[in-house]
Design a protein around this motif. Structure first.
Motif, PDB file in Angstrom:
ATOM      1  N   LYS A 124       0.867  -1.185   0.000  1.00 39.67           N
ATOM      2  CA  LYS A 124       0.000   0.000   0.000  1.00 39.67           C
ATOM      3  C   LYS A 124       0.897   1.225   0.000  1.00 39.67           C
ATOM      4  O   LYS A 124       1.943   1.249   0.648  1.00 39.67           O
ATOM      5  CB  LYS A 124      -0.890   0.035   1.241  1.00 39.67           C
ATOM      6  N   ILE A 125       0.428   2.270  -0.696  1.00 34.89           N
ATOM      7  CA  ILE A 125       1.208   3.494  -0.824  1.00 34.89           C
ATOM      8  C   ILE A 125       0.261   4.679  -1.022  1.00 34.89           C
ATOM      9  O   ILE A 125      -0.821   4.525  -1.590  1.00 34.89           O
ATOM     10  CB  ILE A 125       2.185   3.366  -2.022  1.00 34.89           C
ATOM     11  N   GLU A 126       0.663   5.851  -0.545  1.00 34.15           N
ATOM     12  CA  GLU A 126      -0.114   7.069  -0.805  1.00 34.15           C
ATOM     13  C   GLU A 126       0.128   7.517  -2.242  1.00 34.15           C
ATOM     14  O   GLU A 126       1.272   7.539  -2.696  1.00 34.15           O
ATOM     15  CB  GLU A 126       0.318   8.187   0.147  1.00 34.15           C
ATOM     16  N   PRO A 127      -0.909   7.933  -2.969  1.00 34.86           N
ATOM     17  CA  PRO A 127      -0.723   8.354  -4.356  1.00 34.86           C
ATOM     18  C   PRO A 127       0.155   9.599  -4.503  1.00 34.86           C
ATOM     19  O   PRO A 127       0.799   9.779  -5.533  1.00 34.86           O
ATOM     20  CB  PRO A 127      -2.149   8.619  -4.865  1.00 34.86           C
ATOM     21  N   GLY A 128       0.219  10.440  -3.486  1.00 36.24           N
ATOM     22  CA  GLY A 128       1.041  11.649  -3.568  1.00 36.24           C
ATOM     23  C   GLY A 128       2.520  11.357  -3.740  1.00 36.24           C
ATOM     24  O   GLY A 128       3.286  12.230  -4.143  1.00 36.24           O
ATOM     25  N   ALA A 129       2.944  10.143  -3.463  1.00 36.42           N
ATOM     26  CA  ALA A 129       4.353   9.769  -3.601  1.00 36.42           C
ATOM     27  C   ALA A 129       4.827   9.887  -5.044  1.00 36.42           C
ATOM     28  O   ALA A 129       5.980  10.198  -5.299  1.00 36.42           O
ATOM     29  CB  ALA A 129       4.580   8.348  -3.095  1.00 36.42           C
ATOM     30  N   PHE A 130       3.935   9.642  -5.992  1.00 32.80           N
ATOM     31  CA  PHE A 130       4.311   9.701  -7.404  1.00 32.80           C
ATOM     32  C   PHE A 130       3.264  10.422  -8.247  1.00 32.80           C
ATOM     33  O   PHE A 130       3.409  10.522  -9.453  1.00 32.80           O
ATOM     34  CB  PHE A 130       4.573   8.293  -7.964  1.00 32.80           C
ATOM     35  N   ARG A 131       2.245  10.931  -7.620  1.00 34.52           N
ATOM     36  CA  ARG A 131       1.226  11.753  -8.290  1.00 34.52           C
ATOM     37  C   ARG A 131       1.038  13.015  -7.459  1.00 34.52           C
ATOM     38  O   ARG A 131       0.074  13.136  -6.692  1.00 34.52           O
ATOM     39  CB  ARG A 131      -0.089  10.984  -8.424  1.00 34.52           C
TER      40      ARG A 131
END
Length: 142
Positions: free
Chosen positions: A119-126
């Protein structure tokens, strides 16, 4: 007495330096491969070893439907580093001297099944998505 104070200070310096050590970030090479967003199977992350580091390419619908896709290819690519519960990202192409994105930025990351699902936050790459706590789940496809 002055000698004792100086010795005490010399002993405290290493303690302070090593006790406040930040979490060590690794190269992230355990993420190399192709990952699919399980909620949006048309969106994939392609993670490779290139350009002197581990690079994440966000092959999402936003990238594929952009009219300037060819010229924006580097905009959707990030260097990554991985910690125990964080992922740090930095754009592959730096944008300018005063840009805050030139250094690595850390975001929540959680292995659900190590090497297979995370799981990852989308802000990391978006960076255009500002949704703290909205985690995406990705699964390895190769």
């Amino acid at each position: 007495m002055a000698f004792l104070k100086g010795g005490l200070i010399l002993l405290l310096i290493p303690v302070l330096l090593f006790s406040c050590k930040k979490e060590q970030l690794r190269s992230g090479r355990e993420l190399i491969g192709v990952w699919v967003d399980i909620a949006h199977t048309a969106d994939t992350l392609v993670i490779t070893r290139e350009a002197g580091g581990t690079v994440l390419f966000d092959n999402s619908l936003a990238y594929r439907t952009n009219l300037q896709t060819f010229s924006l290819a580097t905009t959707y690519r990030y260097y990554i580093r991985l910690g125990d519960d964080v992922i740090a990202t930095k754009p592959l192409i730096e944008y300018g001297v005063d840009n805050a994105f030139e250094s690595y930025r850390e975001f929540p990351f959680e292995w659900l099944e190590p090497g297979r699902r995370f799981k990852i936050e989308p802000g990391a790459f978006r960076p255009y998505i500002s949704c703290r706590g909205c985690l995406l789940t990705f699964e390895r496809v190769r």
